[in-house]
Scaffold this active site. Structure first.
Site, PDB file in Angstrom:
ATOM      1  N   TYR A  33       0.838  -1.198   0.000  1.00 55.98           N
ATOM      2  CA  TYR A  33       0.000   0.000   0.000  1.00 55.98           C
ATOM      3  C   TYR A  33       0.870   1.244   0.000  1.00 55.98           C
ATOM      4  O   TYR A  33       2.094   1.185   0.211  1.00 55.98           O
ATOM      5  CB  TYR A  33      -0.958   0.001   1.196  1.00 55.98           C
ATOM      6  CG  TYR A  33      -0.325   0.294   2.542  1.00 55.98           C
ATOM      7  CD1 TYR A  33       0.515  -0.626   3.159  1.00 55.98           C
ATOM      8  CD2 TYR A  33      -0.561   1.512   3.185  1.00 55.98           C
ATOM      9  CE1 TYR A  33       1.091  -0.351   4.399  1.00 55.98           C
ATOM     10  CE2 TYR A  33       0.016   1.791   4.422  1.00 55.98           C
ATOM     11  CZ  TYR A  33       0.837   0.857   5.017  1.00 55.98           C
ATOM     12  OH  TYR A  33       1.412   1.130   6.228  1.00 55.98           O
ATOM     13  N   LYS A 148       6.564  -1.838   2.023  1.00 54.59           N
ATOM     14  CA  LYS A 148       5.342  -1.283   2.631  1.00 54.59           C
ATOM     15  C   LYS A 148       4.196  -2.268   2.422  1.00 54.59           C
ATOM     16  O   LYS A 148       3.320  -2.076   1.566  1.00 54.59           O
ATOM     17  CB  LYS A 148       5.036   0.099   2.049  1.00 54.59           C
ATOM     18  CG  LYS A 148       4.086   0.912   2.940  1.00 54.59           C
ATOM     19  CD  LYS A 148       4.139   2.375   2.588  1.00 54.59           C
ATOM     20  CE  LYS A 148       3.043   3.197   3.239  1.00 54.59           C
ATOM     21  NZ  LYS A 148       3.140   3.340   4.681  1.00 54.59           N
ATOM     22  N   GLU A 181      11.793   2.766  14.564  1.00 53.20           N
ATOM     23  CA  GLU A 181      10.870   3.780  14.037  1.00 53.20           C
ATOM     24  C   GLU A 181       9.576   3.701  14.828  1.00 53.20           C
ATOM     25  O   GLU A 181       9.471   2.934  15.777  1.00 53.20           O
ATOM     26  CB  GLU A 181      10.619   3.551  12.543  1.00 53.20           C
ATOM     27  CG  GLU A 181       9.982   2.213  12.218  1.00 53.20           C
ATOM     28  CD  GLU A 181       9.764   1.971  10.736  1.00 53.20           C
ATOM     29  OE1 GLU A 181       9.558   2.947   9.986  1.00 53.20           O
ATOM     30  OE2 GLU A 181       9.771   0.794  10.334  1.00 53.20           O
ATOM     31  N   LEU A 206      10.924   1.455   7.482  1.00 52.10           N
ATOM     32  CA  LEU A 206      10.323   1.874   6.221  1.00 52.10           C
ATOM     33  C   LEU A 206      11.045   3.148   5.755  1.00 52.10           C
ATOM     34  O   LEU A 206      11.231   4.063   6.565  1.00 52.10           O
ATOM     35  CB  LEU A 206       8.834   2.178   6.413  1.00 52.10           C
ATOM     36  CG  LEU A 206       8.134   2.509   5.095  1.00 52.10           C
ATOM     37  CD1 LEU A 206       7.798   1.233   4.335  1.00 52.10           C
ATOM     38  CD2 LEU A 206       6.865   3.305   5.331  1.00 52.10           C
TER      39      LEU A 206
HETATM   40  N1  PLP Z   1       7.261   3.943   9.266  1.00 48.97           N
HETATM   41  C1  PLP Z   1       6.144   3.200   9.249  1.00 48.97           C
HETATM   42  C2  PLP Z   1       6.159   1.867   9.915  1.00 48.97           C
HETATM   43  C3  PLP Z   1       4.979   3.676   8.616  1.00 48.97           C
HETATM   44  O1  PLP Z   1       3.871   2.924   8.600  1.00 48.97           O
HETATM   45  C4  PLP Z   1       5.014   4.959   8.017  1.00 48.97           C
HETATM   46  C5  PLP Z   1       3.832   5.507   7.361  1.00 48.97           C
HETATM   47  O2  PLP Z   1       2.783   4.925   7.315  1.00 48.97           O
HETATM   48  C6  PLP Z   1       6.191   5.695   8.072  1.00 48.97           C
HETATM   49  C7  PLP Z   1       7.305   5.157   8.687  1.00 48.97           C
HETATM   50  C8  PLP Z   1       6.280   7.054   7.444  1.00 48.97           C
HETATM   51  O3  PLP Z   1       6.342   6.945   6.043  1.00 48.97           O
HETATM   52  P1  PLP Z   1       5.857   8.144   5.109  1.00 48.97           P
HETATM   53  O4  PLP Z   1       6.616   9.348   5.527  1.00 48.97           O
HETATM   54  O5  PLP Z   1       6.213   7.689   3.743  1.00 48.97           O
HETATM   55  O6  PLP Z   1       4.383   8.277   5.335  1.00 48.97           O
END
Ligand code: PLP
Length: 284
Positions: A33, A148, A181, A206
């Site tokens: 996603y 993701k 994270e 991520l």
């Molecule tokens: N880390 C995780 C586990 C996430 O689910 C998300 C966003 O959903 C992020 C980091 C942040 O990613 P982004 O800045 O691309 O939304």
């Protein structure tokens, strides 16, 4: 107004929007996603989100349901039909519907779902002004969280334990006591010396799109920056902390496990990054 979802070629009222009970997203979390911010009705950092989506699909050897240009039109149309001004657009692609069996099915067509909704912008502004709390929990996820995927059960449990403890976000801690994270965001601190620190890219976080744009803002502001892991103890002693994600941009963290960060108020650096963010993001 009834909300509209795009499902496999059709725009449907949400009550009628459905996928098969044999969809592999439902059966095995065999899907990926993306979440892209919508600001003033326009997509923020679409190019980078689409590049990450492409990478997630390739890593899982999953077929694209349609070309990127066509998907871009579907995203915009879903935003438009839902009258989204400031919010998010959500895209999910699964390996499709097939008789339940673990190996990749032959001939299944990928499932594509797109939804969009407005955010509670006044609540987000209040959170940005007041700051949020985070709690630390063990990182029990699988070894490829750089993909993701929709397999988010550990994230669900972490987020619920944050809510149970009165916090907005959970920070995930690996076996060495280092913060990887957040459950749905990247984690950052500002050291006492004023250096911004976030976990390096790899298979254990991520690669956040907001994280990458924030790095551009940091460089433009001439701030000191290090990509390295930091411990829970170091975070407790940080001058500032914050989280980044497409749906929240930058939110200052004012408490970790109930202990105030710095003076317990949103920090100047986090606030400045939030303020400048959209000057560096690509809007299309
Ligand atoms: N880390 C995780 C586990 C996430 O689910 C998300 C966003 O959903 C992020 C980091 C942040 O990613 P982004 O800045 O691309 O939304």
């Amino acid at each position: 107004m009834s909300r509209i979802a795009y499902v496999n070629g059709r725009y449907l009222p949400r009550a009628l929007a459905a996928v098969s009970v044999e969809d592999r997203g439902f059966q095995f979390a065999d899907g990926v996603y993306e979440v892209c911010e919508v600001k003033d009705g326009r997509l923020v950092d679409e190019r980078r989100h689409m590049a990450r989506l492409d990478r997630s699909l390739k890593e899982l050897r999953m077929a694209r349901p349609m070309a990127e240009a066509a998907l871009s039109i579907v995203l915009r149309e879903t935003v438009h039909r839902n009258r989204v001004r400031d919010g998010i657009v959500y895209v999910q692609i699964t390996r499709g519907a097939a008789r339940r069996d673990f190996p990749f099915p032959a001939g299944a067509k990928p499932t594509l779902v797109v939804t969009a909704r407005n955010s509670d912008t006044s609540q987000l502004e209040r959170l940005a002004a007041e700051g949020v709390g985070v709690v630390t929990v063990p990182d029990i996820r699988w070894g490829r969280v750089d993909i993701k995927s929709v397999a988010l059960l550990p994230n669900v449990l972490a987020k619920q334990s944050a809510r149970d403890r009165g916090a907005r976000e959970a920070w995930l801690v690996d076996e060495a006591g280092l913060i990887t994270e957040g459950a749905s965001s990247n984690a950052w601190i500002v050291t006492r010396e004023g250096t911004l620190v976030t976990h390096p890219l790899g298979e254990d976080i991520l690669p956040g799109i907001t994280r990458s744009v924030v790095i551009d803002v940091i460089k433009a502001q001439g701030l000191a920056f290090e990509e390295r892991a930091f411990s829970v103890e170091e975070a407790y002693g940080a001058r500032e902390a914050f989280i980044t994600s497409a749906s929240q941009i930058v939110l200052p963290v004012v408490a970790i496990d109930g202990r105030p960060v710095g003076n317990g108020a949103p920090g100047l650096i986090a606030t400045g990054l939030r303020r400048d963010y959209h000057r560096h993001a690509e809007v299309s």
